[in-house]
Design an enzyme around this catalytic site. Structure first.
Site, PDB file in Angstrom:
ATOM      1  N   LYS A  98      -4.188   4.292  78.024  1.00  0.00           N
ATOM      2  CA  LYS A  98      -5.530   4.875  77.973  1.00  0.00           C
ATOM      3  C   LYS A  98      -5.744   5.684  76.710  1.00  0.00           C
ATOM      4  O   LYS A  98      -4.945   6.555  76.376  1.00  0.00           O
ATOM      5  CB  LYS A  98      -5.736   5.770  79.209  1.00  0.00           C
ATOM      6  CG  LYS A  98      -7.093   6.459  79.296  1.00  0.00           C
ATOM      7  CD  LYS A  98      -8.209   5.495  79.610  1.00  0.00           C
ATOM      8  CE  LYS A  98      -9.574   6.133  79.407  1.00  0.00           C
ATOM      9  NZ  LYS A  98     -10.145   6.688  80.593  1.00  0.00           N
ATOM     10  N   HIS A 173     -16.218   2.375  81.364  1.00  0.00           N
ATOM     11  CA  HIS A 173     -17.475   2.970  81.848  1.00  0.00           C
ATOM     12  C   HIS A 173     -18.586   2.927  80.799  1.00  0.00           C
ATOM     13  O   HIS A 173     -19.066   3.967  80.353  1.00  0.00           O
ATOM     14  CB  HIS A 173     -17.254   4.391  82.364  1.00  0.00           C
ATOM     15  CG  HIS A 173     -16.325   5.252  81.529  1.00  0.00           C
ATOM     16  ND1 HIS A 173     -16.483   5.431  80.175  1.00  0.00           N
ATOM     17  CD2 HIS A 173     -15.244   5.976  81.871  1.00  0.00           C
ATOM     18  CE1 HIS A 173     -15.530   6.235  79.732  1.00  0.00           C
ATOM     19  NE2 HIS A 173     -14.763   6.572  80.751  1.00  0.00           N
TER      20      HIS A 173
HETATM   21  O1  DOR Z   1     -16.969  12.091  84.281  1.00  0.00           O
HETATM   22  C1  DOR Z   1     -15.806  11.965  83.951  1.00  0.00           C
HETATM   23  N1  DOR Z   1     -14.790  12.460  84.702  1.00  0.00           N
HETATM   24  N2  DOR Z   1     -15.516  11.297  82.837  1.00  0.00           N
HETATM   25  C2  DOR Z   1     -14.276  11.253  82.353  1.00  0.00           C
HETATM   26  O2  DOR Z   1     -14.105  10.672  81.321  1.00  0.00           O
HETATM   27  C3  DOR Z   1     -13.159  11.939  83.032  1.00  0.00           C
HETATM   28  C4  DOR Z   1     -13.433  12.118  84.443  1.00  0.00           C
HETATM   29  C5  DOR Z   1     -12.483  13.096  85.100  1.00  0.00           C
HETATM   30  O3  DOR Z   1     -11.270  12.945  84.975  1.00  0.00           O
HETATM   31  O4  DOR Z   1     -12.963  14.026  85.766  1.00  0.00           O
HETATM   32 ZN    ZN Z   2     -12.512   8.012  83.957  1.00  0.00          ZN
END
Ligand code: DOR
Ligand code: ZN
Length: 343
Positions: A98, A173
């Site tokens: 990632k 996403h």
């Molecule tokens: O909204 C999000 N939550 N986007 C991310 O990229 C990380 C994720 C999280 O780990 O809470």
């Molecule tokens: Zn994520």
């Protein structure tokens, strides 16, 4: 109305750890056979050994009688050695690496400061066919928050694919028409995940009737033309687009706060949300490929064989779920009626 589809998988999921994980894991395991599990723990999962330990904790928390396979990921850093990539491939349970550009989101401070620093690791991934899972945003404070994805594509992703033309990349996403167009114009080594919340909501939703912290996630949802492009892509039948919920639980106190955390919790009704989005454009017959075929095909894994069913039948989403010992979780659409139900 009732539909039956091959049991789906979730190609982007945050399971967290410890008691919090035990609260959310049953929701995902009920719907999905497998999930790509994000490594942004504290500390992040940067080695095959820590991925093995995390995998064991997940396997130990799966409710008895439920079949669920966590597919693990490594958190790429400026210093990830190429050897660790080789070990990851050999492990058989690490399925992706990632990329969090440093500072773009939750637990990304240990992420990559400049992708050029990862060139040796990326070359190894390219050689061995290990996918890079990209959080596609830049952090530059001079870039408008709503432009962070399109600027990433232009200034980071395109040059990356020029340097590593055979690197397999899942752009995670996606939230923009720019991303859809870029994925469509690239080779088959580039695919994308799409969340249910980005299919259902545009950026107005974060402010509907007042600030809505439980709809706040990163990357931010964009204008309606972008949501429409995502829905068009997901329902097009094109195999480059696959289901990835990005279900990202945070306790209520951290969401309803100054500097509240980003993340929508959708694991409790993920398939139902996708079904609603697909049905809204008369494409429910395309759900199975998006949810159950395109992901395993991209990850070069076998498709599932078991079937699950969804039915048109109104039900009300609980207002809260417990989240570890002392916290509660507010799910997306808490207390609202949904029309589709997994049976
Ligand atoms: O909204 C999000 N939550 N986007 C991310 O990229 C990380 C994720 C999280 O780990 O809470
Ligand atoms: Zn994520």
């Amino acid at each position: 109305m009732r539909i039956e589809i091959t049991r789906p998988d979730d190609w982007h999921l945050h399971l967290r750890d410890g008691d919090a994980m035990k609260s959310v894991l049953p929701h995902s395991a009920r719907q999905f056979a497998r999930a790509i599990v994000m490594p942004n723990l504290d500390p992040p999962v940067t080695s095959v050994d820590s991925a093995a330990a995390y995998r064991y904790r997940i396997l130990s928390a799966i409710p008895p009688g439920v079949a669920f396979e966590p597919l693990m990921t490594l958190y790429l850093t400026d210093d990830t050695p190429p050897d660790e990539i080789r070990r990851a491939v050999e492990s058989g349970f690490v399925r992706g690496v990632k990329l969090y550009p440093s500072g773009v989101t939750t637990q990304s401070d240990a992420g990559v400061t400049a992708l050029e620093k990862c060139d040796a690791a990326l070359s190894e991934m390219e050689k061995l066919g290990m996918p890079l899972l990209a959080h596609g945003e830049v952090r530059d404070p001079g870039v408008d928050v709503f432009d962070r994805e399109s600027v990433f594509i232009e200034t980071v992703l395109q040059p990356l694919l020029e340097r590593h033309p055979a690197l397999r990349v899942a752009l995670e996403h996606i939230t923009t028409k720019d991303a859809v167009d870029f994925v469509l114009s690239s080779g088959e080594n580039l695919a994308a995940t799409i969340t249910a919340h980005h299919l259902l909501y545009n950026r107005n939703a974060i402010f509907e009737g007042g600030l809505r912290p439980h709809r706040y996630c990163l990357p931010l949802p964009k204008r309606e033309i972008h949501r429409a492009a995502l829905l068009g892509a997901a329902t097009s039948g094109n195999p480059k687009f696959m289901l990835g919920t990005d279900s990202a639980p945070h306790g209520r106190r951290l969401k309803e706060a100054d500097r509240g955390c980003a993340g929508c919790y959708t694991a409790h009704a993920a398939l139902e949300f996708y079904a609603e989005a697909f049905e809204s454009v008369g494409a429910i017959d395309r759900l199975e490929a998006f949810a159950s075929f395109n992901g395993p095909d991209f990850y070069r894994l076998p498709r599932n064989t078991a079937k699950i069913a969804l039915e048109k039948n109104d039900w009300t989403i609980p207002k809260t779920f417990s989240f570890g010992e002392n916290e509660i979780l507010i799910p997306l659409r808490a207390g609202e009626v949904l029309h589709w139900k997994r049976i």
